[in-house]
Design a protein around this motif. Sequence first.
Motif, mmCIF file in Angstrom:
data_model
loop_
_atom_site.group_PDB
_atom_site.id
_atom_site.type_symbol
_atom_site.label_atom_id
_atom_site.label_comp_id
_atom_site.label_asym_id
_atom_site.label_seq_id
_atom_site.Cartn_x
_atom_site.Cartn_y
_atom_site.Cartn_z
ATOM 1 N N UNK A 119 0.810 -1.225 0.000
ATOM 2 C CA UNK A 119 0.000 0.000 0.000
ATOM 3 C C UNK A 119 0.843 1.275 0.000
ATOM 4 N N UNK A 120 1.806 1.353 0.892
ATOM 5 C CA UNK A 120 2.589 2.584 1.044
ATOM 6 C C UNK A 120 3.789 2.611 0.099
ATOM 7 N N UNK A 121 4.581 1.533 0.116
ATOM 8 C CA UNK A 121 5.776 1.507 -0.735
ATOM 9 C C UNK A 121 5.449 1.071 -2.161
ATOM 10 N N UNK A 122 4.242 0.572 -2.391
ATOM 11 C CA UNK A 122 3.758 0.171 -3.706
ATOM 12 C C UNK A 122 4.582 -0.941 -4.351
ATOM 13 N N UNK A 123 5.066 -1.875 -3.528
ATOM 14 C CA UNK A 123 5.743 -3.053 -4.052
ATOM 15 C C UNK A 123 4.694 -4.042 -4.527
ATOM 16 N N UNK A 124 5.076 -4.871 -5.488
ATOM 17 C CA UNK A 124 4.172 -5.929 -5.929
ATOM 18 C C UNK A 124 4.071 -6.966 -4.815
ATOM 19 N N UNK A 125 2.995 -7.718 -4.798
ATOM 20 C CA UNK A 125 2.764 -8.664 -3.700
ATOM 21 C C UNK A 125 3.852 -9.731 -3.611
ATOM 22 N N UNK A 126 4.407 -10.156 -4.738
ATOM 23 C CA UNK A 126 5.475 -11.161 -4.715
ATOM 24 C C UNK A 126 6.716 -10.620 -4.007
ATOM 25 N N UNK A 127 7.111 -9.387 -4.360
ATOM 26 C CA UNK A 127 8.269 -8.783 -3.692
ATOM 27 C C UNK A 127 7.984 -8.540 -2.221
ATOM 28 N N UNK A 128 6.779 -8.073 -1.914
ATOM 29 C CA UNK A 128 6.406 -7.825 -0.520
ATOM 30 C C UNK A 128 6.489 -9.115 0.296
ATOM 31 N N UNK A 129 6.062 -10.215 -0.282
ATOM 32 C CA UNK A 129 6.117 -11.505 0.404
ATOM 33 C C UNK A 129 7.566 -11.919 0.671
ATOM 34 N N UNK A 130 8.429 -11.746 -0.321
ATOM 35 C CA UNK A 130 9.844 -12.091 -0.149
ATOM 36 C C UNK A 130 10.486 -11.232 0.928
ATOM 37 N N UNK A 131 10.178 -9.941 0.917
ATOM 38 C CA UNK A 131 10.731 -9.025 1.917
ATOM 39 C C UNK A 131 10.251 -9.405 3.310
ATOM 40 N N UNK A 132 8.948 -9.629 3.473
ATOM 41 C CA UNK A 132 8.422 -9.950 4.801
ATOM 42 C C UNK A 132 8.933 -11.293 5.306
ATOM 43 N N UNK A 133 9.088 -12.254 4.426
ATOM 44 C CA UNK A 133 9.648 -13.543 4.836
ATOM 45 C C UNK A 133 11.080 -13.353 5.335
ATOM 46 N N UNK A 134 11.874 -12.595 4.585
ATOM 47 C CA UNK A 134 13.246 -12.313 5.009
ATOM 48 C C UNK A 134 13.293 -11.567 6.335
ATOM 49 N N UNK A 135 12.421 -10.585 6.497
ATOM 50 C CA UNK A 135 12.391 -9.821 7.750
ATOM 51 C C UNK A 135 11.979 -10.693 8.931
ATOM 52 N N UNK A 136 11.034 -11.585 8.712
ATOM 53 C CA UNK A 136 10.606 -12.480 9.784
ATOM 54 C C UNK A 136 11.746 -13.407 10.194
ATOM 55 N N UNK A 137 12.449 -13.950 9.209
ATOM 56 C CA UNK A 137 13.590 -14.813 9.514
ATOM 57 C C UNK A 137 14.672 -14.044 10.259
ATOM 58 N N UNK A 138 14.947 -12.822 9.804
ATOM 59 C CA UNK A 138 15.968 -11.987 10.457
ATOM 60 C C UNK A 138 15.540 -11.670 11.899
ATOM 61 N N UNK A 139 14.273 -11.342 12.100
ATOM 62 C CA UNK A 139 13.772 -11.041 13.440
ATOM 63 C C UNK A 139 13.913 -12.256 14.350
ATOM 64 N N UNK A 140 13.664 -13.442 13.822
ATOM 65 C CA UNK A 140 13.815 -14.665 14.626
ATOM 66 C C UNK A 140 15.267 -14.870 15.034
ATOM 67 N N UNK A 141 16.195 -14.549 14.149
ATOM 68 C CA UNK A 141 17.627 -14.657 14.467
ATOM 69 C C UNK A 141 17.973 -13.650 15.554
ATOM 70 N N UNK A 142 17.502 -12.409 15.400
ATOM 71 C CA UNK A 142 17.835 -11.368 16.363
ATOM 72 C C UNK A 142 17.240 -11.682 17.728
ATOM 73 N N UNK A 143 16.050 -12.273 17.769
ATOM 74 C CA UNK A 143 15.440 -12.661 19.049
ATOM 75 C C UNK A 143 16.213 -13.779 19.722
ATOM 76 N N UNK A 144 16.779 -14.671 18.915
ATOM 77 C CA UNK A 144 17.487 -15.821 19.454
ATOM 78 C C UNK A 144 18.829 -15.449 20.074
#
Length: 145
Positions: A119-144
Amino acid sequence: LRCIPSLVAWFVYTARRAADQHLIVLELLTGYRASLLETAREAVTVLCQVMAVAVPSLRQERFVSTPLQDLDLESDVPGVGPVSFQKLTDANIKTVTNLVGQFMILDCDEQKMGDWLTDVAELRSLEAKKVTTGLTLKANILRAV
């Protein structure tokens, strides 16, 4: 050897999503990790095929295993290329730290981040999914840590 913790974290995240199978997957992955470090990626590939989930890309592995300050928004974040980079810059996201910060503002919620990216950055849904998956994985690493 540096990618092993990232692969484990990615698999833990994926396995949790597979609910009932996560104990079996972790046990299998631990067995591979303990005895065959050089084939850990092959083990992950086989387990991903068994569970019918996507194998992490080399870019995703690098993103998850590299410290934030060493990452480049355009070349290291999964799902971000030249066009997506420009769109993120227009949305005032100029660094990986800014991107992770936005994810944290949205309570590390994949759905909210995906919506924000489309909505805000106007990325396509495929790119948004890849970005959010990467961010979730990174957040899990940082929490660990």
